[in-house]
Structures are given as C-alpha cells and as structure tokens.
Motif scaffolding. Structure first.
Motif, PDB file in Angstrom:
ATOM      1  N   HIS A  81      -1.603 -28.577  36.793  1.00 26.96           N
ATOM      2  CA  HIS A  81      -0.648 -29.358  36.013  1.00 26.96           C
ATOM      3  C   HIS A  81      -1.320 -30.486  35.239  1.00 26.96           C
ATOM      4  CE1 HIS A  81      -0.631 -31.811  39.750  1.00 26.96           C
ATOM      5  NE2 HIS A  81      -0.382 -32.802  38.931  1.00 26.96           N
ATOM      6  N   ARG A  89      -0.127 -22.470  26.652  1.00 31.28           N
ATOM      7  CA  ARG A  89      -0.262 -21.142  27.281  1.00 31.28           C
ATOM      8  C   ARG A  89       0.914 -20.240  26.962  1.00 31.28           C
ATOM      9  NH1 ARG A  89      -0.973 -22.660  33.442  1.00 31.28           N
ATOM     10  NH2 ARG A  89      -1.344 -20.460  33.771  1.00 31.28           N
ATOM     11  N   THR A  96       7.865 -15.712  31.991  1.00 29.95           N
ATOM     12  CA  THR A  96       7.011 -16.705  32.639  1.00 29.95           C
ATOM     13  C   THR A  96       6.955 -18.041  31.893  1.00 29.95           C
ATOM     14  OG1 THR A  96       5.663 -14.854  33.367  1.00 29.95           O
ATOM     15  CG2 THR A  96       4.736 -17.040  33.677  1.00 29.95           C
ATOM     16  N   MET A 102      17.616 -23.092  31.734  1.00 33.05           N
ATOM     17  CA  MET A 102      17.747 -24.292  30.910  1.00 33.05           C
ATOM     18  C   MET A 102      17.895 -23.848  29.445  1.00 33.05           C
ATOM     19  SD  MET A 102      14.927 -26.636  32.900  1.00 33.05           S
ATOM     20  CE  MET A 102      15.350 -28.227  32.197  1.00 33.05           C
ATOM     21  N   LEU A 110      10.876 -30.324  27.197  1.00 37.48           N
ATOM     22  CA  LEU A 110       9.907 -30.318  28.299  1.00 37.48           C
ATOM     23  C   LEU A 110       8.497 -30.116  27.754  1.00 37.48           C
ATOM     24  CD1 LEU A 110      11.727 -28.136  30.969  1.00 37.48           C
ATOM     25  CD2 LEU A 110      10.865 -30.439  31.336  1.00 37.48           C
ATOM     26  N   GLY A 119       9.193 -40.356  32.393  1.00 39.22           N
ATOM     27  CA  GLY A 119       9.856 -41.507  32.979  1.00 39.22           C
ATOM     28  C   GLY A 119      11.353 -41.342  33.048  1.00 39.22           C
TER      29      GLY A 119
ATOM     30  N   TYR B 170      12.151 -37.278  33.640  1.00 41.10           N
ATOM     31  CA  TYR B 170      11.690 -36.916  34.979  1.00 41.10           C
ATOM     32  C   TYR B 170      12.624 -35.881  35.604  1.00 41.10           C
ATOM     33  CZ  TYR B 170       9.338 -37.258  39.412  1.00 41.10           C
ATOM     34  OH  TYR B 170       8.613 -36.938  40.537  1.00 41.10           O
ATOM     35  N   CYS B 172      14.657 -33.764  34.103  1.00 40.64           N
ATOM     36  CA  CYS B 172      14.502 -32.466  33.440  1.00 40.64           C
ATOM     37  C   CYS B 172      13.298 -31.732  34.017  1.00 40.64           C
ATOM     38  CB  CYS B 172      14.316 -32.638  31.934  1.00 40.64           C
ATOM     39  SG  CYS B 172      15.836 -32.991  31.059  1.00 40.64           S
ATOM     40  N   GLY B 173      12.233 -32.488  34.280  1.00 40.67           N
ATOM     41  CA  GLY B 173      11.041 -31.898  34.879  1.00 40.67           C
ATOM     42  C   GLY B 173      11.353 -31.300  36.248  1.00 40.67           C
ATOM     43  N   ARG B 175      14.214 -30.164  37.246  1.00 40.92           N
ATOM     44  CA  ARG B 175      14.996 -28.943  37.058  1.00 40.92           C
ATOM     45  C   ARG B 175      14.075 -27.789  36.691  1.00 40.92           C
ATOM     46  NH1 ARG B 175      18.444 -31.321  32.795  1.00 40.92           N
ATOM     47  NH2 ARG B 175      19.143 -29.240  32.273  1.00 40.92           N
ATOM     48  N   ALA B 176      13.048 -28.070  35.894  1.00 38.92           N
ATOM     49  CA  ALA B 176      12.098 -27.016  35.518  1.00 38.92           C
ATOM     50  C   ALA B 176      11.334 -26.525  36.754  1.00 38.92           C
ATOM     51  CB  ALA B 176      11.128 -27.534  34.465  1.00 38.92           C
ATOM     52  N   ALA B 179      13.614 -24.124  38.289  1.00 37.16           N
ATOM     53  CA  ALA B 179      13.958 -22.978  37.443  1.00 37.16           C
ATOM     54  C   ALA B 179      12.779 -22.027  37.270  1.00 37.16           C
ATOM     55  CB  ALA B 179      14.441 -23.467  36.077  1.00 37.16           C
ATOM     56  N   ASN B 180      11.586 -22.565  37.070  1.00 37.03           N
ATOM     57  CA  ASN B 180      10.403 -21.730  36.849  1.00 37.03           C
ATOM     58  C   ASN B 180       9.143 -22.552  37.135  1.00 37.03           C
ATOM     59  OD1 ASN B 180       8.298 -20.182  35.895  1.00 37.03           O
ATOM     60  ND2 ASN B 180       9.289 -19.613  33.971  1.00 37.03           N
ATOM     61  N   GLN B 182       6.041 -21.864  37.553  1.00 40.98           N
ATOM     62  CA  GLN B 182       4.842 -21.581  36.768  1.00 40.98           C
ATOM     63  C   GLN B 182       4.923 -22.245  35.389  1.00 40.98           C
ATOM     64  OE1 GLN B 182       3.854 -17.438  36.623  1.00 40.98           O
ATOM     65  NE2 GLN B 182       1.830 -17.832  35.774  1.00 40.98           N
ATOM     66  N   MET B 183       6.103 -22.164  34.787  1.00 43.85           N
ATOM     67  CA  MET B 183       6.314 -22.822  33.503  1.00 43.85           C
ATOM     68  C   MET B 183       6.189 -24.338  33.658  1.00 43.85           C
ATOM     69  SD  MET B 183       9.077 -24.634  32.071  1.00 43.85           S
ATOM     70  CE  MET B 183       9.807 -24.914  30.461  1.00 43.85           C
ATOM     71  N   ARG B 185       4.365 -26.038  35.781  1.00 42.05           N
ATOM     72  CA  ARG B 185       2.947 -26.424  35.871  1.00 42.05           C
ATOM     73  C   ARG B 185       2.273 -26.328  34.510  1.00 42.05           C
ATOM     74  NH1 ARG B 185       3.320 -23.922  40.939  1.00 42.05           N
ATOM     75  NH2 ARG B 185       2.739 -21.910  40.073  1.00 42.05           N
ATOM     76  N   ALA B 186       2.615 -25.267  33.760  1.00 43.24           N
ATOM     77  CA  ALA B 186       2.019 -25.108  32.426  1.00 43.24           C
ATOM     78  C   ALA B 186       2.437 -26.243  31.498  1.00 43.24           C
ATOM     79  CB  ALA B 186       2.415 -23.756  31.833  1.00 43.24           C
ATOM     80  N   GLN B 187       3.554 -26.914  31.803  1.00 42.14           N
ATOM     81  CA  GLN B 187       3.984 -28.056  30.991  1.00 42.14           C
ATOM     82  C   GLN B 187       3.525 -29.373  31.615  1.00 42.14           C
ATOM     83  OE1 GLN B 187       4.862 -27.333  28.190  1.00 42.14           O
ATOM     84  NE2 GLN B 187       5.495 -25.205  28.456  1.00 42.14           N
ATOM     85  N   ILE B 189       3.767 -30.423  34.827  1.00 41.87           N
ATOM     86  CA  ILE B 189       4.587 -31.012  35.894  1.00 41.87           C
ATOM     87  C   ILE B 189       4.041 -30.556  37.243  1.00 41.87           C
ATOM     88  CG2 ILE B 189       6.899 -31.086  36.903  1.00 41.87           C
ATOM     89  CD1 ILE B 189       7.842 -30.306  33.952  1.00 41.87           C
ATOM     90  N   SER B 190       3.831 -31.502  38.155  1.00 42.54           N
ATOM     91  CA  SER B 190       3.352 -31.151  39.489  1.00 42.54           C
ATOM     92  C   SER B 190       4.526 -30.601  40.293  1.00 42.54           C
ATOM     93  CB  SER B 190       2.770 -32.383  40.174  1.00 42.54           C
ATOM     94  OG  SER B 190       2.697 -32.158  41.566  1.00 42.54           O
TER      95      SER B 190
END
Lengths: 269, 314
Positions: A81, A89, A96, A102, A110, A119, B170, B172-173, B175-176, B179-180, B182-183, B185-187, B189-190
């Motif tokens: 991350h 990617r 994926t 959403m 995002l 934040g 934060y 929204c992150g 929720r991601a 939701a997904n 893998q997506m 992390r690719a954006q 988000i830990s």
C-alpha cells in the motif's frame, strides 16, 4: 543512478512454496532498467514470470533476493500500500481494479488520493466531480452520465477503462498493466488498448505492459522484452521492433531459450 | 391472552430495540462494510455494561461513564483487529478469542472494589443513581423522561456521525477495504489498519450500547452479551428485508438497522405474549436468523433452477 532511470530491477529472485513438491522458481534473476517515458511490452509463455515480475514490483509479495528501485528510491521492502503512491495498476480480471459496491465517482475519488494521507475531509468535492465528468466523457463510453451508478453494474470493458482512468488520474511514476485486455472480447480489447496508448502518450507515462498477443507487443510501445523461466531473455529496442515480425520473434525465442515456443495461449497473429 | 398486556409491553420493546439498534449498527459496520463476522461483540457488549456500572456506582457522571465504555469498546475491537491482522488469525476466530478473554476481564471490571475482586452482577438501581441516562421504570409513561426520546435522539446523532465518517476520505477508504481489499491496497490504503479501525469503531458502538442497556435494565451482568451477535445480525437482516427496496442512502440503511432491532423486539414480545417460553427464545432467534441468512443462497439457486427450465433434473 542516472536521473532518467525510472525503474531498476536487479537480480530479482522468487521461489514459491520453497522446500515442498509445489516448489516453483518464478523469478530466477530478473535484471531490467526502464528509462523515464519507456513503454515496454512484456511477452513470454505461461509461467515465464511476467505477472510475477509485475507483482514483485507492486509489492504483492516480498522477493527472496534482489532490489527494486522506483524513481531512485529503493522500494524492495516497502509494503504494497505504500508503493501504491508511485504505481498505477490495471489487472487481468476486470473485477480486481475497482470496488463493485461503490459508485463510479467514489472509485475515482479513491484513486485520485492514491498515496496521499486520507483525512476527515469530505471524500469527494464538487470540483472533483466536474473534473471526473470531463475525463469520463473523454472515454466515450457514456459513463459521465452514470457517475452515481455502482461499478458492479458496468461491463468488463467499461470497468477496465475506468480502472485505466483511475490508474492514471494521479500520475503514476510507473504504470503496470497485467494482461489487462485478456478477459475482454476482441473488439472491446482493441478499444481498451487504444485508450491505453492514448493515456500513456498524453501523460508521458512510463509503462510495463504484459500481453499474450505478440502482434500487440510489437505494435505498441518503444521496447519489447521476452521472458522465459523467470528471466528476461530478449530485449528489443524501438529500432529492432520496427523490423521485427511475429515470425522473427518466434525464431528469436527459439534461439534465446533453446526450445520451441509451445504455448496455446500465445496469440501469434 | 389479554391484548392490553401486550400493548403495555410494546414501549419497552421499542426502547430495548433502540438500545440494541446501536449495537446492531456496530455489527453492520463489520458485517456489511468490512465483510467480517466479528464475534467480539458478545464480550464487548457486556464490557460496556460492566464499565458503565462500575463507574456509575463509583459516582461518575453517567454520560461520562457511557463515553468511557465506548472507549473501552474501541480497545476491545483493537485487540481483535491485532489478533486478525498482525497475528494472522482468521477474523472469526480472532473475535471468539477476544470474546472469551473479555468474559474474565468483565468479571474483573465488575469486581473492582469488592473483596473477591470479581463479580458476575452489578446492581444499578435508578432509585440510587437518579441521573442515569435511561431506565425502564419510565418507559410506560408518556413523559419527557421516557427513555425512548433520549434513545431516539442518541440513535439519530450516531447515524449522523457514521454517515459523516464513512463519507470522509478516510471512511471511503474503509469502505474500499471491505469492498475490494486488493483494489484498496493498489490505491495506497492499508487493509490491515483499515480492518483494525473498523473493528474498533464497531466494538466502541457495541460497548456504548451495552452501557445504555445496563442503565436501562438496572444492572450489569457478565452474561448480558450472550448471543448479541445473533441479535445484531437479526436486526441488520430484518432491516434489509423490510426497508431494503426503500432505503438506498447510507444513513437510511443505518436507520433500517435500528428499525430492524425494534421490529425484532416487538416480534419477541408478541411470541412471548402468545405463550412462548423465555428459555426457548434463543433457539427461535437462531433459527430465524439462519433462515434469513440462507435467503440469498436459496434465491440464487432458485434463479438457476428457473433458468434451466424449471425441471428438477439437468
């Protein structure tokens, strides 16, 4: 390291399931340097290590040995991350790259904050919305009028186009495309591929694109590499690509790997 | 079977439903947003009650005591989160471990100040602690001190807060992450951190709800959280079944969860009134929740069966 070197891979090794019968040496010493603005296509048979190399760069797993530098930074031990800050990617599976539950604008919002601290500001602003509408309109898929729709309702091609837009919304230092048109029908694949070239050209991106279509590999980008058994066995520059046909490439493969290319998934036309 | 008797019970069902509704909103956050079935809640609900009870009997203001219960709930969620992410324990097992550990912790919390240092039950009489936030003593009266009003207000404020939080960058992150992953992390988000924070917020709300429950019923008990996860799931599912088509907005979805909890408690009152033994209640609840959880599965099988032409064999 020279200023223009965007990606440097040195001696990457990775063995999955070590010490078991499932042992698989996926990367056997990959060395590769990409200059800023390089658009490199990657070809090779099944199990050659193409996707594994991309995933190693993205940080999906830690490599056993070797180093990965991105834009002059050593990112070898950075978690996935955190590396995302530098990477865009697009994956083979259209499911994926996006969050299905959403909506379109939330997915874009995002992606536009990739690598930035998140934040307690509102997740999407009116100004952003206008910007996304404009960018979606440029895809010419009619998505600009469906920004509130859940991404799960989109077709595979639409989702890949959206993922591409998301990957480039915040300019990445390196764009990783992992057979991102393989799951699409030929017509949609062509459209997505055209969009890919356009986005890379317009934004001046450095990109690494895995494909199983040799014709695409030769037609696109300024460089083509071929992988075999976890190594880069062939590296063609723009000049060499120009004079290369698919048949030449096959002959080159046989010469470099010492065997015939037997691969039912490889498209030769 | 006297209908007046049932009507007398209904305000209590509404108040209980509102209190459990907050707990169910916590369950919604893990179960629906993060896609984790978190069993910590059976323990953290009682933890909330224990913390509030021991503080209120110690002379702390009930508002403050309830807020501290929320904070302790955050900590309980963090433990499950760390078990799951840093130690790689499957989420469901991580929750069970924390729940089990909390049983001892709750006995100890309730035992603070006693000779034994451990206690199963703490009485919280409204006669003694007159400033408690809610009490079932007033639930039958049409007056301002009826706990239903305050519970309504608290519920609406909490829904507003959750709506805001999950709309932020934060949130929204988070929720991601559900939701997904893998997506996410690719954006950048830990997903590990996201799960920990989500579990914390969820269990914070659950403990908050437990603190209110202890005040409402006039005691805290180590057993009070038993089966909480099932009640929470029941509320989530009832809310979705009844209001799913109507409520699309996130805030309304949370409201549906709260309404689901109220419906659950009203139905319970009705079946008790019809003569069901209280001891059989958990069996009935478990069966009803199992039935509703099976719905999506059966629905898809039915659709597949219809697509095949409705014949019983291939």
């Amino acid at each position: 390291m020279a200023e223009s070197e965007m990606l440097v891979l040195q001696g990457l090794h990775k063995t999955f399931n070590p010490g078991t019968v499932m042992r698989k040496m996926a990367l056997a010493g990959v060395d590769l340097t990409l200059s800023k603005g390089d658009f490199v296509t990657v070809i090779g048979g099944n199990g050659a290590g193409k996707s594994t190399m991309l995933n190693a760069i993205a940080g999906t797993f830690q490599v056993d040995s070797g180093t990965i530098s991105l834009g002059g930074r050593n990112v070898t031990h950075l978690p996935e991350h955190k590396r995302a800050a530098f990477l865009g990617r697009v994956f083979q599976d259209p499911m994926t790259g996006t969050a299905a539950s959403m909506n379109i604008e939330e997915n874009l919002a995002l992606a536009s904050r990739r690598g930035q601290p998140r934040g307690l500001r509102w997740g999407i602003t009116a100004r952003e919305r206008a910007e996304y509408r404009e960018k979606l309109a440029s895809l010419d898929l009619g998505l600009e009028s469906r920004m509130g729709s859940k991404v799960g309702l989109l077709s595979g091609g639409q989702r890949q186009a959206l993922t591409l837009l998301m990957a480039t919304l915040k300019k990445p230092e390196l764009l990783l495309l992992d057979e991102h048109t393989a799951a699409l029908d030929p017509k949609t694949a062509e459209k997505v591929l055209r969009l890919t070239s356009q986005l890379i050209r317009d934004n001046g991106l450095t990109a690494l694109m895995v494909t199983h279509n040799m014709k695409d590999a030769l037609a696109l980008g300024n460089r083509t590499i071929m992988m075999h058994e976890g190594k880069v066995i062939l590296d063609l520059d723009a000049e060499a690509k120009k004079h290369m046909t698919v048949e030449d490439l096959l002959a080159q493969f046989e010469k470099a790997s010492g065997r015939e290319l037997a691969n039912d998934r490889m498209l030769l036309v | 079977m006297n209908i007046a008797q049932l009507l007398n019970q209904l305000p209590g069902a509404v108040a209980q439903g509102l209190i459990w509704g907050i707990m169910a909103i916590g369950v919604y956050i893990t179960f629906r947003i993060l896609d984790i079935a978190d069993l910590t809640v059976d323990g953290s609900f009682a933890t909330g009650g224990a913390v509030a009870a021991i503080l209120i009997t110690g002379g702390v203001n009930p508002w403050l005591a309830t807020l501290i219960a929320f904070v302790v709930g955050l900590a309980a969620g963090m433990v499950t989160g760390v078990f799951h992410t840093s130690m790689g324990i499957p989420a469901i097992l991580a929750g069970i471990l924390t729940q089990l550990a909390l049983y001892s912790v709750n006995l100890r919390i309730q035992g603070i100040g006693t000779d034994l240092g451990s206690r199963a039950n703490v009485p919280l009489s409204i006669n003694k602690y007159k400033n408690m936030l809610v009490s079932l003593r007033n639930v039958g009266r049409f007056a301002l001190d009826n706990p239903i009003w305050l519970m309504l207000l608290i519920t609406l404020v909490l829904i507003g807060l959750m709506y805001w939080f999950f709309g932020t960058e934060y949130g929204c992150g988070l929720r991601a992450v559900g939701a997904n992953p893998q997506m996410a992390r690719a954006q950048g988000i830990s997903t590990g951190m996201g799960k920990i924070v989500g579990l914390m917020i969820s269990n914070g709300l659950v403990a908050f709800s437990g603190a209110l429950m202890a005040q409402y019923q006039g005691f805290s008990d180590v057993q009070m959280g038993r089966g909480a996860i099932v009640i929470g799931l029941a509320a989530v599912i009832i809310g979705e079944v009844v209001f799913g088509k109507l409520f699309r907005n996130f805030a309304l979805k949370l409201l549906a969860v709260s309404l689901g909890a109220i419906i659950y408690y009203m139905v319970i009152q009705v079946v008790l009134w019809l003569g069901l033994n209280t001891d059989d209640l958990k069996l009935l609840t478990a069966l009803v929740v199992a039935l509703f959880l099976a719905m999506p599965h059966w629905k898809s099988r039915f659709t597949a069966w219809k697509l095949k032409g409705g014949k019983l064999r291939g």
